[in-house]
Design an enzyme around this catalytic site. Sequence first.
Site, PDB file in Angstrom:
ATOM      1  N   ASP A 222       0.804  -1.235  -0.015  1.00 11.41           N
ATOM      2  CA  ASP A 222       0.178  -0.164  -0.049  1.00 11.41           C
ATOM      3  C   ASP A 222       0.977   1.287   0.118  1.00 11.41           C
ATOM      4  O   ASP A 222       1.865   1.193   0.798  1.00 11.41           O
ATOM      5  CB  ASP A 222      -0.823  -0.207   1.221  1.00 11.41           C
ATOM      6  CG  ASP A 222      -1.836   0.919   1.302  1.00 11.41           C
ATOM      7  OD1 ASP A 222      -2.655   1.287   0.363  1.00 11.41           O
ATOM      8  OD2 ASP A 222      -1.822   1.987   2.228  1.00 11.41           O
ATOM      9  N   GLU A 281       1.682  -0.494  -4.963  1.00 11.30           N
ATOM     10  CA  GLU A 281       0.650   0.461  -5.400  1.00 11.30           C
ATOM     11  C   GLU A 281       1.324   1.910  -5.527  1.00 11.30           C
ATOM     12  O   GLU A 281       1.377   2.421  -4.302  1.00 11.30           O
ATOM     13  CB  GLU A 281      -0.353   0.414  -4.250  1.00 11.30           C
ATOM     14  CG  GLU A 281      -1.582   1.490  -4.817  1.00 11.30           C
ATOM     15  CD  GLU A 281      -2.231   2.306  -3.624  1.00 11.30           C
ATOM     16  OE1 GLU A 281      -3.365   2.752  -3.824  1.00 11.30           O
ATOM     17  OE2 GLU A 281      -1.528   2.320  -2.421  1.00 11.30           O
TER      18      GLU A 281
END
Length: 562
Positions: A222, A281
């Site tokens: 993330d 990401e």
Amino acid sequence: MTATSPATTLVHPASPAGPWWRDAVVYQVYPRSFADGDGDGIGDLPGATTRLGHLAELGVDAVWVSPFYPSPQHDAGYDVADYRDVDPMFGVLADADAFVAEAHRYGLRVFVDLVPNHTSSEHAWFRAALTAGPRSAERDRYLFRDGRGPAGAQPPNNWRSTFGGPAWTRVTEPDGTPGQWYLHLFDETQPDLDWTNPQVRAEFEAVLRFWLDRGVDGFRIDVAHGMVKAPGLPDLPEASDDTDPRHHQGPMWDQDGVHEIYRSWRAVLDSYDGDRAMVAEAWVTPLSRLARYVRPDEVHQSFNFAFLTSRWDAAELRTVVTESLTAMDTVGATTTWVLSNHDVVRHATRLGMADPGSFGSGIGADDPQPDLELGLRRARAAALIMLGLPGSAYLYQGEELGLPEHTTLDDTERQDPVWERTGHTQKGRDGCRVPLPWEADAPAYGFSPTGASWLTQPAVFAERALDRQRGVAGSTYELYRAALARRRELAVGSGSLAWVEDLCGATSMAYLNRDLLVVANLGGEPVQVPDGYRVILRSDTAGASGGSEVPADTTVWAVPLT
């Protein structure tokens, strides 16, 4: 009749056989909305485990599971309080082990979500930092700073949260006086870690090993581009409340120091057998900067958000595909295609908007509404464009059913912090996170045995429930199944890409991947498949073969006649 060789421009050569992740199709499970096993209206790991057969039947290679760790759930689990356990909402640690074991029994690899940019404000480290006070070893794990101005009453710089509002919150010190400020690029309950601190680095390497030892096959990282900040935390030239992730630029994003972290993590994964992998990401532009994340000693994959955010435009898509493959080829990396995820408006809705493919932070009942039929038609065509490309691909749960965004969700149900932090000016991401429909006539469309659902499902979900589509010719589900089977059969993921010049125009595009011819008409006059090719898959009639005409908003797959 045999196929003649059309005039082509080679962009990407076929690749030799490589590790599984280079051409894998990975399915994202957002656990609170996938399947509810205990009837409380919130999806959980036992429920998800019972539905793994669906993923095997669909034909994917792996599953990525969004966070299931202990969390106060201020940001749907991306505010992690403990990286080595399971939140009671989702089950217990043994349920995570059972999920991994069952996935492996079906031949599916498992990625878990790692959230390294920030912790929850309820993490033991942050609680200790508040108690310890300024300039303590505990605070050094986070980005605490003294304020500016008289008595330090102003934030240390002008950075803004990507969720809206300021990126700094002032704490009350143990003696009750106003104190230091801490940085949070997201919600105030998500304090950013200081990745110059050796304790932070050691802790996350230990977390990697904890889950690798439990058998996971890799990690989705993330905010992979945000962990390192520019020295001195300088002011931005200007600050805004723009939450569009495509606009992540400045001293808090894509700093060179992140690459040292990933080289150390790669060494950890390489010390395990089984080709463990990471996907980043990273909302990074240009693509040449993104390619730096997937160099041979760093992360294995990075989502191609330039592709996800492209408009429904043949020239734009052709440019993005060409530039993506070229950039990744310079470092020997695979390209990782994606159309939807838990942070963006579903592509079956984006493509049905007046500006097809337009990107925004959520849609509400008072906003312009999409054309559902047109959006689905284009979404199916986009799926065949993506799944015909060489590289890896990620599917977001429900896209195989053609699910649209819930664009009329009642505002009183919204839970995304974006909604509150922008003063209700941006709807946020709840609309793409609505629980899945498994059975049209069951309570909560089969999501929960009790009919409970943490977000209300729209009525259109009934006609798109899995049991209304399984085995039905022409359904979106059967289109995805057929495409994934053909993709594997024809070795598309490790294949090549050459543009077929005669079929690339203002509203059309076509490419060859090995022997597979992909022809996409993005809205113009009908296009003809060349003589000597047999159509094996159509987005307009799903599994039906035959028919050489490609009408507007349709993609076909064809192979040479033999």
